[in-house]
Scaffold this active site. Structure first.
Site, short mmCIF file in Angstrom:
data_model
loop_
_atom_site.label_atom_id
_atom_site.label_comp_id
_atom_site.label_asym_id
_atom_site.label_seq_id
_atom_site.Cartn_x
_atom_site.Cartn_y
_atom_site.Cartn_z
N CYS A 177 -19.10 -0.31 8.37
CA CYS A 177 -19.28 0.23 9.72
C CYS A 177 -20.58 -0.22 10.41
O CYS A 177 -20.52 -0.78 11.51
CB CYS A 177 -19.24 1.76 9.68
SG CYS A 177 -17.60 2.36 9.26
N PHE A 193 -31.49 9.46 5.62
CA PHE A 193 -31.52 8.06 6.08
C PHE A 193 -32.94 7.51 6.17
O PHE A 193 -33.23 6.65 7.00
CB PHE A 193 -30.76 7.91 7.41
CG PHE A 193 -29.28 7.81 7.17
CD1 PHE A 193 -28.55 8.93 6.83
CD2 PHE A 193 -28.63 6.59 7.22
CE1 PHE A 193 -27.20 8.85 6.55
CE2 PHE A 193 -27.27 6.49 6.95
CZ PHE A 193 -26.56 7.63 6.62
N GLY A 229 -34.69 0.42 1.14
CA GLY A 229 -33.79 -0.30 0.24
C GLY A 229 -33.60 -1.73 0.69
O GLY A 229 -34.42 -2.29 1.42
N LYS A 249 0.83 -1.20 0.00
CA LYS A 249 0.00 0.00 0.00
C LYS A 249 0.88 1.26 0.00
O LYS A 249 0.65 2.21 -0.76
CB LYS A 249 -0.86 -0.02 1.28
CG LYS A 249 -2.20 0.64 1.13
CD LYS A 249 -3.02 0.43 2.40
CE LYS A 249 -4.32 -0.28 2.11
NZ LYS A 249 -5.23 -0.34 3.24
N ARG A 309 -18.14 9.72 5.69
CA ARG A 309 -18.80 8.64 4.94
C ARG A 309 -17.99 8.36 3.68
O ARG A 309 -17.60 9.32 2.99
CB ARG A 309 -20.21 9.07 4.50
CG ARG A 309 -21.18 9.30 5.62
CD ARG A 309 -22.35 10.14 5.14
NE ARG A 309 -21.90 11.44 4.66
CZ ARG A 309 -22.68 12.34 4.08
NH1 ARG A 309 -23.94 12.07 3.85
NH2 ARG A 309 -22.19 13.51 3.68
N1 LIG Z 1 -14.54 3.30 6.45
C1 LIG Z 1 -15.36 4.21 6.96
O1 LIG Z 1 -16.23 4.75 6.29
C2 LIG Z 1 -15.21 4.63 8.41
C3 LIG Z 1 -15.85 5.79 8.86
C4 LIG Z 1 -15.70 6.16 10.18
C5 LIG Z 1 -14.93 5.39 11.04
N2 LIG Z 1 -14.33 4.25 10.59
C6 LIG Z 1 -13.50 3.48 11.51
O2 LIG Z 1 -12.14 3.82 11.25
C7 LIG Z 1 -11.30 2.66 11.46
C8 LIG Z 1 -10.50 2.38 10.19
O3 LIG Z 1 -11.40 2.02 9.17
P1 LIG Z 1 -10.95 1.91 7.64
O4 LIG Z 1 -12.17 1.68 6.86
O5 LIG Z 1 -10.07 3.06 7.31
O6 LIG Z 1 -10.06 0.57 7.71
P2 LIG Z 1 -9.11 -0.03 6.59
O7 LIG Z 1 -9.14 -1.49 6.77
O8 LIG Z 1 -9.44 0.57 5.26
O9 LIG Z 1 -7.65 0.52 6.97
C9 LIG Z 1 -6.94 0.13 8.08
C10 LIG Z 1 -5.44 0.20 7.74
O10 LIG Z 1 -4.68 0.05 8.92
C11 LIG Z 1 -3.51 -0.67 8.60
N3 LIG Z 1 -2.91 -1.18 9.84
C12 LIG Z 1 -3.40 -2.11 10.69
N4 LIG Z 1 -2.58 -2.26 11.74
C13 LIG Z 1 -1.55 -1.39 11.56
C14 LIG Z 1 -0.39 -1.06 12.31
N5 LIG Z 1 -0.11 -1.66 13.47
N6 LIG Z 1 0.45 -0.12 11.81
C15 LIG Z 1 0.20 0.47 10.64
N7 LIG Z 1 -0.90 0.23 9.90
C16 LIG Z 1 -1.75 -0.70 10.35
C17 LIG Z 1 -3.99 -1.71 7.63
O11 LIG Z 1 -2.94 -2.26 6.86
C18 LIG Z 1 -4.98 -0.89 6.79
O12 LIG Z 1 -4.35 -0.31 5.67
C19 LIG Z 1 -12.24 1.54 11.89
O13 LIG Z 1 -12.29 1.50 13.28
C20 LIG Z 1 -13.58 1.98 11.33
O14 LIG Z 1 -14.67 1.45 12.06
C21 LIG Z 1 -14.44 3.86 9.29
#
Ligand SMILES: NC(=O)c1ccc[n+]([C@@H]2O[C@H](COP(=O)([O-])OP(=O)(O)OC[C@H]3O[C@@H](n4cnc5c(N)ncnc54)[C@H](O)[C@@H]3O)[C@@H](O)[C@H]2O)c1
Length: 453
Positions: free
Chosen positions: A267, A256, A260, A35, A158
């Site tokens: 999430c 919301f 659907g 990545k 989002r």
């Molecule tokens: N995706 C969303 O829309 C969203 C919105 C709000 C909150 N969140 C929350 O945010 C958090 C992250 O979600 P995401 O969708 O970005 O996850 P994701 O899986 O897309 O990304 C997580 C990243 O963290 C990396 N990672 C894991 N352990 C690591 C470490 N020790 N050191 C360095 N990198 C590491 C992984 O390789 C991965 O690239 C979650 O808790 C999720 O619930 C997500």
């Protein structure tokens, strides 16, 4: 100011790029070397509108960099954000905190190696109540007497509109007991003060719970309107008018309330599950959220039956054209997408599925290798027995209905997102099935009487 962002996924990459746009010097860290290598080449590993330009601009300006070297990234950082994944733990639905705790331990070990610096460790990942405290304990063990502060700063962006959401949020939530952490985070978000963004300063535990309560409430709203849609179908009412009629009430709000196929995504399902577990363990069960999860699971499975019913009761030997596979438009994220609950049972029942998604195909192919993937919507429709709309990408909103009619072997359309008007589909000669609305079939009563009624 300088920050490090640990985890460069949907949240970490967008947050890092947006903070750099605010003028902060940001180093994004990921343990996934592939990545980071792509990001260093200017190749964005996820699809999020506008992210490529934002990353390129700030990287070129020297404010945004990428590395796998966590120690180098946090040297001299005012704050280190943990933005790693918190998926559902296999088996029990609790949030799997192993990535968060591993990141905290790595930060502690790295800080112990560095010359003394005061650092705020901020959890941006969605984590259950009590995690911030545990992160603090992990750090204290690695840095006895070290100068660090902990805070919770849950993220509400989002996918699909992540940059806009980060740059113009409805609010920013900051949970901490430390005055220094409050100052550092206040300074990082200063550009938002100019937009008069509400800032909610609170305790860590409260900040952690705000995030879960917000997601559970939104999931409940979706599930509510989905059940109302079923009632509308049973009594001949129109769910879109009901949604508008109730949504115009300021106490309810219009967002919301789109009926659907049931919610999915990375999430809502996992966060509702984790909240239910937390509540059970705290002896204060959230039976509403528990029910929402159950109703939603059943609903997603029922969508396959609905499609089979529209195909005359069976899909065996039939070809379905499916448009949209991701859990929502404008993302390539397939995590917990409704399509993953809907399409495999149809395949198992003997359907051939010709699918198209504007950005999700690469991910979808890994999860559903036995679908036929097409290069556009019309290719998918060629000779199909029905067209099924699962995700409401903009490009599916203006299909050439004449061409749709010509390409389909049988003119059946199942629209799980209500993006078309029943009348226009009927006019185009299509047998239209949507959610919670009278079908596109000609009204039983003469239209002039309907208009008076
Ligand atoms: N995706 C969303 O829309 C969203 C919105 C709000 C909150 N969140 C929350 O945010 C958090 C992250 O979600 P995401 O969708 O970005 O996850 P994701 O899986 O897309 O990304 C997580 C990243 O963290 C990396 N990672 C894991 N352990 C690591 C470490 N020790 N050191 C360095 N990198 C590491 C992984 O390789 C991965 O690239 C979650 O808790 C999720 O619930 C997500």
């Amino acid at each position: 100011m300088r920050i490090a962002m640990i985890g460069t996924g949907y949240v970490g990459l967008v947050s890092g790029a947006c903070f750099s746009e605010f003028g902060v010097s940001v180093t994004c860290v990921d343990k996934d070397a592939g990545k980071i290598e792509r990001l260093l080449r200017g190749d964005i590993p996820i699809y999020e509108p506008g992210l490529d330009q934002l990353v390129a601009g700030n990287a070129a300006a020297g404010r945004l960099s990428f590395t796998t070297d966590l120690t180098a990234a946090i040297a001299g950082a005012d704050a280190v954000f943990i933005a790693v994944g918190t998926p559902s733990r296999r088996g029990d639905g609790h949030a799997d905190l192993s990535y968060v705790f591993a990141a905290a331990a790595e930060i502690g070990a790295a800080l112990a190696e560095l010359p003394a610096q005061r650092t705020v460790i901020v959890t941006k990942s969605t984590v259950p109540v009590g995690t911030g405290r545990q992160v603090g304990q992990i750090l204290r063990k690695a840095l006895p007497g070290g100068a660090f502060d902990v805070a919770s700063n849950p993220e509400f962006l989002r996918e699909g509109s992540a940059i806009q959401d980060f740059m113009r949020p409805d609010r920013v939530v900051i949970g901490t007991g430390s005055e220094h952490a409050r100052e550092v985070l206040g300074a990082l978000y200063r550009p938002l003060y100019l937009l008069e963004t509400p800032m909610v300063f609170t305790a860590i535990e409260t900040a952690e719970l705000i995030k879960y309560a917000a997601n559970a409430f939104l999931a409940t709203k979706i599930t509510f309107i989905n059940e109302v849609a079923d009632l509308c179908e049973a009594v001949g009412a129109d769910v879109q008018d009901v949604a508008r009629g109730i949504g115009l009430d300021g106490r309810i709000g219009r967002k919301f309330l789109h009926a659907g196929p049931g919610f999915g995504g990375s999430c809502f399902p996992k966060d509702c599950q984790a909240l239910v577990r937390t509540a059970e363990e705290a002896g204060a069960p959230l039976s509403i959220v528990d029910t929402v999860l159950k109703v939603n699971d059943v609903r997603k499975r029922q969508m396959a039956e609905r499609i089979a019913a529209a195909c005359g009761g069976s899909v065996a030997g039939k070809t379905l054209a499916v448009l949209g596979l991701t859990f929502k438009p404008n993302t390539d994220d397939m995590r917990d997408s409704p399509s993953l609950s809907i399409l495999p049972p149809l395949r198992a029942a003997g359907a051939t599925i010709r699918a198209f998604d504007p950005e999700g195909t690469a991910e979808a192919e890994k999860l559903m290798p036995d679908l036929e993937y097409c290069i556009d919507a019309y290719e998918a429709m060629q000779g199909a027995d029905a067209l099924v709309l699962i995700t409401e990408w903009n490009e599916f909103r203006g299909l050439d209905l004449g061409r749709v009619r010509e390409l389909l072997r049988t003119p059946v359309v199942v629209d799980l997102r209500n993006i078309y008007k029943p009348e226009e589909m009927a006019k185009a000669g299509l047998v239209y099935h949507s959610i919670g609305r009278p079908s596109g079939a000609p009204p039983k009563r003469p239209t002039e009487l309907r208009a008076i009624a």
